[in-house]
Design a protein around this motif. Sequence first.
Motif, PDB file in Angstrom:
ATOM      1  N   GLN A 125       2.037   9.527  -5.521  1.00 49.33           N
ATOM      2  CA  GLN A 125       2.406  10.685  -4.622  1.00 49.33           C
ATOM      3  C   GLN A 125       3.460  11.244  -6.241  1.00 49.33           C
ATOM      4  O   GLN A 125       3.197  12.680  -6.153  1.00 49.33           O
ATOM      5  CB  GLN A 125       3.166  11.501  -3.601  1.00 49.33           C
ATOM      6  N   ASP A 126       4.390  10.624  -6.207  1.00 47.49           N
ATOM      7  CA  ASP A 126       5.663  11.132  -7.097  1.00 47.49           C
ATOM      8  C   ASP A 126       6.473   9.824  -7.468  1.00 47.49           C
ATOM      9  O   ASP A 126       7.298   9.609  -6.297  1.00 47.49           O
ATOM     10  CB  ASP A 126       6.468  11.787  -6.012  1.00 47.49           C
ATOM     11  N   ILE A 127       6.590   9.244  -8.463  1.00 48.88           N
ATOM     12  CA  ILE A 127       7.752   8.159  -9.284  1.00 48.88           C
ATOM     13  C   ILE A 127       8.367   8.396  -8.371  1.00 48.88           C
ATOM     14  O   ILE A 127       9.536   7.678  -8.336  1.00 48.88           O
ATOM     15  CB  ILE A 127       7.514   7.608 -10.409  1.00 48.88           C
ATOM     16  N   GLU A 128       9.514   9.889  -8.639  1.00 50.88           N
ATOM     17  CA  GLU A 128      11.122  10.481  -8.077  1.00 50.88           C
ATOM     18  C   GLU A 128      11.404  10.107  -7.227  1.00 50.88           C
ATOM     19  O   GLU A 128      12.387   9.539  -6.155  1.00 50.88           O
ATOM     20  CB  GLU A 128      11.023  11.182  -8.764  1.00 50.88           C
ATOM     21  N   VAL A 129       9.653  10.299  -5.940  1.00 53.11           N
ATOM     22  CA  VAL A 129      10.322   9.758  -4.802  1.00 53.11           C
ATOM     23  C   VAL A 129      10.661   8.019  -3.954  1.00 53.11           C
ATOM     24  O   VAL A 129      11.509   8.248  -3.731  1.00 53.11           O
ATOM     25  CB  VAL A 129       9.238  10.318  -3.540  1.00 53.11           C
ATOM     26  N   ASN A 136      14.736  12.565  -1.269  1.00 52.36           N
ATOM     27  CA  ASN A 136      14.622  12.074  -0.223  1.00 52.36           C
ATOM     28  C   ASN A 136      13.969  12.944   1.416  1.00 52.36           C
ATOM     29  O   ASN A 136      13.626  11.197   1.637  1.00 52.36           O
ATOM     30  CB  ASN A 136      15.923  11.885   0.260  1.00 52.36           C
ATOM     31  N   THR A 137      14.389  14.048   1.367  1.00 51.95           N
ATOM     32  CA  THR A 137      13.363  14.565   2.623  1.00 51.95           C
ATOM     33  C   THR A 137      11.964  14.101   2.556  1.00 51.95           C
ATOM     34  O   THR A 137      11.055  13.718   3.774  1.00 51.95           O
ATOM     35  CB  THR A 137      13.788  15.441   2.670  1.00 51.95           C
ATOM     36  N   LYS A 138      11.261  14.523   1.383  1.00 49.14           N
ATOM     37  CA  LYS A 138       9.902  14.045   1.265  1.00 49.14           C
ATOM     38  C   LYS A 138       9.963  12.540   1.130  1.00 49.14           C
ATOM     39  O   LYS A 138       8.217  12.085   1.742  1.00 49.14           O
ATOM     40  CB  LYS A 138       9.461  14.445  -0.120  1.00 49.14           C
ATOM     41  N   ALA A 139      10.509  11.776   0.821  1.00 46.21           N
ATOM     42  CA  ALA A 139       9.561   9.946   0.992  1.00 46.21           C
ATOM     43  C   ALA A 139      10.198   9.496   3.173  1.00 46.21           C
ATOM     44  O   ALA A 139       9.648   9.069   3.132  1.00 46.21           O
ATOM     45  CB  ALA A 139      10.843   9.687   0.180  1.00 46.21           C
ATOM     46  N   MET A 140      11.495  10.833   2.811  1.00 38.47           N
ATOM     47  CA  MET A 140      11.313  10.428   4.832  1.00 38.47           C
ATOM     48  C   MET A 140      10.002  10.704   5.368  1.00 38.47           C
ATOM     49  O   MET A 140       9.340   9.905   6.087  1.00 38.47           O
ATOM     50  CB  MET A 140      12.318  10.626   5.682  1.00 38.47           C
ATOM     51  N   HIS A 141       9.356  11.264   5.079  1.00 41.79           N
ATOM     52  CA  HIS A 141       8.309  12.641   5.814  1.00 41.79           C
ATOM     53  C   HIS A 141       7.270  11.639   5.372  1.00 41.79           C
ATOM     54  O   HIS A 141       6.488  10.957   6.691  1.00 41.79           O
ATOM     55  CB  HIS A 141       8.518  13.688   5.084  1.00 41.79           C
ATOM     56  N   THR A 142       7.253  11.023   4.300  1.00 38.50           N
ATOM     57  CA  THR A 142       6.221  10.389   3.955  1.00 38.50           C
ATOM     58  C   THR A 142       5.940   9.251   4.763  1.00 38.50           C
ATOM     59  O   THR A 142       4.735   8.793   5.410  1.00 38.50           O
ATOM     60  CB  THR A 142       6.016  10.449   2.649  1.00 38.50           C
ATOM     61  N   LEU A 143       7.441   8.430   4.283  1.00 39.80           N
ATOM     62  CA  LEU A 143       7.490   6.801   5.583  1.00 39.80           C
ATOM     63  C   LEU A 143       6.922   6.904   6.841  1.00 39.80           C
ATOM     64  O   LEU A 143       6.584   6.153   7.204  1.00 39.80           O
ATOM     65  CB  LEU A 143       9.309   6.417   5.308  1.00 39.80           C
ATOM     66  N   LEU A 144       7.943   8.669   7.202  1.00 39.99           N
ATOM     67  CA  LEU A 144       7.544   8.562   9.299  1.00 39.99           C
ATOM     68  C   LEU A 144       6.168   8.661   9.434  1.00 39.99           C
ATOM     69  O   LEU A 144       5.786   8.504  10.187  1.00 39.99           O
ATOM     70  CB  LEU A 144       8.474   9.634   9.830  1.00 39.99           C
ATOM     71  N   GLU A 187      14.137   3.741  -3.517  1.00 38.47           N
ATOM     72  CA  GLU A 187      15.080   2.408  -4.135  1.00 38.47           C
ATOM     73  C   GLU A 187      16.253   2.225  -4.144  1.00 38.47           C
ATOM     74  O   GLU A 187      17.074   1.344  -3.820  1.00 38.47           O
ATOM     75  CB  GLU A 187      14.357   1.618  -5.593  1.00 38.47           C
ATOM     76  N   LYS A 188      16.533   3.095  -4.867  1.00 39.25           N
ATOM     77  CA  LYS A 188      18.096   3.856  -5.058  1.00 39.25           C
ATOM     78  C   LYS A 188      18.708   4.471  -4.155  1.00 39.25           C
ATOM     79  O   LYS A 188      20.240   4.221  -3.938  1.00 39.25           O
ATOM     80  CB  LYS A 188      18.393   4.531  -6.552  1.00 39.25           C
ATOM     81  N   PHE A 208       0.676  -1.209   0.436  1.00 37.54           N
ATOM     82  CA  PHE A 208      -0.069  -0.062   0.025  1.00 37.54           C
ATOM     83  C   PHE A 208       1.183   0.896   0.162  1.00 37.54           C
ATOM     84  O   PHE A 208      -0.224   1.996  -0.687  1.00 37.54           O
ATOM     85  CB  PHE A 208      -0.633   0.153   1.002  1.00 37.54           C
ATOM     86  N   MET A 209       2.164   1.308   0.373  1.00 35.36           N
ATOM     87  CA  MET A 209       2.954   2.633   1.251  1.00 35.36           C
ATOM     88  C   MET A 209       3.870   2.895  -0.287  1.00 35.36           C
ATOM     89  O   MET A 209       3.435   3.788  -1.244  1.00 35.36           O
ATOM     90  CB  MET A 209       3.645   2.275   1.713  1.00 35.36           C
ATOM     91  N   LYS A 210       4.038   1.690  -0.855  1.00 34.13           N
ATOM     92  CA  LYS A 210       4.486   0.930  -2.380  1.00 34.13           C
ATOM     93  C   LYS A 210       3.982   2.673  -3.378  1.00 34.13           C
ATOM     94  O   LYS A 210       4.354   3.452  -4.519  1.00 34.13           O
ATOM     95  CB  LYS A 210       4.723   0.367  -2.392  1.00 34.13           C
ATOM     96  N   TYR A 211       2.462   2.157  -3.502  1.00 33.31           N
ATOM     97  CA  TYR A 211       1.810   2.783  -4.273  1.00 33.31           C
ATOM     98  C   TYR A 211       1.026   3.818  -4.009  1.00 33.31           C
ATOM     99  O   TYR A 211       0.582   4.580  -4.718  1.00 33.31           O
ATOM    100  CB  TYR A 211       0.445   1.771  -4.639  1.00 33.31           C
TER     101      TYR A 211
END
Length: 148
Positions: free
Chosen positions: A35-39, A67-75, A44-45, A27-30
Amino acid sequence: MARFEEGRSISCPPLFEGEAYFQWSNFMKYFILAQDIEVWVVIEKGYMEAPKKKKQRSANDTKAKLNTKAMHTLLCGLNEEVSKQVSTCKSAKDIWEKLEKLYGNKKEEMKDGVPSCANLLSSSKVDGVLALNEPEMHSMSYIWNLRP
């Protein structure tokens, strides 16, 4: 008349509370991809900190923001107890990998006596699942063999 209940929010990430990791991670991956494929690519990379030289740093600023956006979303998708376990991670990739290490190896719950996809794929029945790809390959070679 059919009654439809409210679905999940498209603006809030799915919440992980320490159980059903396989389902949450999908669910989180999708959610992130929508939201943003680059995130997702940064998760992944991975992300390397910006170099000290100004010319090289400006090219890396976009990845730093992703990276900051990805960390925020995950947290935002973790409850307090789980987020404490990844609080020392320095990148989104580190968070994702640590969650995988902590929760990904646990057997997923069975629902109504049926194993989850994660258990099915990791069991000895994988050959039956993977065999679904074989007919396509055989049918292609069969078509090629019909040509003069």
